[in-house]
Design an enzyme around this catalytic site. Sequence first.
Site, PDB file in Angstrom:
ATOM      1  N   PHE A  91     -26.434  69.424 -28.607  1.00 46.05           N
ATOM      2  CA  PHE A  91     -25.197  70.072 -27.145  1.00 46.05           C
ATOM      3  C   PHE A  91     -24.751  68.845 -26.948  1.00 46.05           C
ATOM      4  O   PHE A  91     -25.304  67.509 -26.212  1.00 46.05           O
ATOM      5  CB  PHE A  91     -26.156  70.325 -26.047  1.00 46.05           C
ATOM      6  CG  PHE A  91     -25.225  70.673 -25.027  1.00 46.05           C
ATOM      7  CD1 PHE A  91     -24.311  72.150 -24.733  1.00 46.05           C
ATOM      8  CD2 PHE A  91     -25.008  70.162 -23.917  1.00 46.05           C
ATOM      9  CE1 PHE A  91     -23.989  72.602 -24.248  1.00 46.05           C
ATOM     10  CE2 PHE A  91     -23.701  70.975 -22.926  1.00 46.05           C
ATOM     11  CZ  PHE A  91     -23.252  71.919 -23.518  1.00 46.05           C
ATOM     12  N   GLU A 129      -8.923  73.939 -29.297  1.00 46.32           N
ATOM     13  CA  GLU A 129     -10.080  73.770 -28.617  1.00 46.32           C
ATOM     14  C   GLU A 129     -11.137  72.902 -28.576  1.00 46.32           C
ATOM     15  O   GLU A 129     -10.583  71.939 -29.704  1.00 46.32           O
ATOM     16  CB  GLU A 129     -10.998  75.425 -29.381  1.00 46.32           C
ATOM     17  CG  GLU A 129     -12.022  75.541 -29.136  1.00 46.32           C
ATOM     18  CD  GLU A 129     -12.460  76.372 -27.680  1.00 46.32           C
ATOM     19  OE1 GLU A 129     -12.203  75.226 -27.168  1.00 46.32           O
ATOM     20  OE2 GLU A 129     -13.529  77.151 -27.521  1.00 46.32           O
ATOM     21  N   ASP A 130     -11.727  72.557 -27.971  1.00 48.62           N
ATOM     22  CA  ASP A 130     -13.065  71.409 -28.116  1.00 48.62           C
ATOM     23  C   ASP A 130     -13.719  71.250 -28.870  1.00 48.62           C
ATOM     24  O   ASP A 130     -14.122  70.634 -29.678  1.00 48.62           O
ATOM     25  CB  ASP A 130     -13.617  71.175 -26.012  1.00 48.62           C
ATOM     26  CG  ASP A 130     -14.573  72.391 -25.654  1.00 48.62           C
ATOM     27  OD1 ASP A 130     -14.182  73.645 -26.253  1.00 48.62           O
ATOM     28  OD2 ASP A 130     -14.950  72.049 -25.056  1.00 48.62           O
ATOM     29  N   ASP A 163     -18.796  76.727 -31.902  1.00 50.47           N
ATOM     30  CA  ASP A 163     -19.813  76.884 -31.813  1.00 50.47           C
ATOM     31  C   ASP A 163     -20.697  78.343 -32.351  1.00 50.47           C
ATOM     32  O   ASP A 163     -20.187  78.390 -33.989  1.00 50.47           O
ATOM     33  CB  ASP A 163     -20.713  76.270 -30.368  1.00 50.47           C
ATOM     34  CG  ASP A 163     -22.483  76.631 -30.833  1.00 50.47           C
ATOM     35  OD1 ASP A 163     -22.580  75.816 -31.316  1.00 50.47           O
ATOM     36  OD2 ASP A 163     -22.653  77.436 -28.954  1.00 50.47           O
ATOM     37  N   ARG A 210     -16.689  66.039 -18.499  1.00 51.54           N
ATOM     38  CA  ARG A 210     -16.247  66.172 -18.889  1.00 51.54           C
ATOM     39  C   ARG A 210     -14.816  64.796 -19.342  1.00 51.54           C
ATOM     40  O   ARG A 210     -14.345  64.886 -19.565  1.00 51.54           O
ATOM     41  CB  ARG A 210     -14.938  66.893 -17.745  1.00 51.54           C
ATOM     42  CG  ARG A 210     -15.490  68.717 -17.749  1.00 51.54           C
ATOM     43  CD  ARG A 210     -14.708  69.636 -17.772  1.00 51.54           C
ATOM     44  NE  ARG A 210     -15.122  70.648 -17.111  1.00 51.54           N
ATOM     45  CZ  ARG A 210     -15.200  71.526 -17.963  1.00 51.54           C
ATOM     46  NH1 ARG A 210     -14.949  71.348 -19.662  1.00 51.54           N
ATOM     47  NH2 ARG A 210     -15.990  73.061 -17.546  1.00 51.54           N
TER      48      ARG A 210
END
Length: 177
Positions: free
Chosen positions: A153, A100-101, A104, A166
């Site tokens: 963010f 996963e990136d 959160d 991206r």
Amino acid sequence: MKATEENFKLLFGPDAIADRVAELGKQISEDYRGESIYVCCILKGAFIFAADLIRHIDCPARVDFIRLASYGNSTTSSGKVKITKDVELPFHDNHVLVVEDIVDTGITLKFLVDRLKLHTPKSVRICALLDKKARREIAVPVDYVGFSIEDGFVVGYGADYAEQYRHLPGIYVVETS
Ligand code: IMP
Ligand code: MG
């Protein structure tokens, strides 16, 4: 037109990311020594990270993709997760490594892990490039973390804002003031 914006602050440059990804790959290879794994890359955010990571994994690995969507074009999660492309490999009785990136709230990974367990894999571990620990709402065990970061963010190296950025080779925090 520039690829980055004035309010982007570099958090991790390409070299720092490459070094950390290599370390993660080495650790994963050691932990799974003698085993083979099924890598489950979460689209779209983890595609660049997964592509780099798997090239540092030296045990037999198969790669699959799942696409989960929870974010609209905003910076806050809707809290609802849906699968827009499911896995295709037989995960039953195999070691699954979820890539996963960013973790959160944990909602996305909790949903995915519960879902993958329906396949009765031998094990499920999670590798996330970025971990925003302070934002967690649901506990999920993240076995491998690239970098722990503060709330804020971020974009780049796969992570987007409204489908942009991206492709940036570094990771930037978007400063709002
Ligand atoms: P969670 O369900 O709240 O843990 O959110 C995780 C998902 O939201 C990840 O798959 C990310 O793709 C996305 N996400 C969380 N934080 C950010 C961010 O700072 N930038 C871009 N995407 C993010
Ligand atoms: Mg994502």
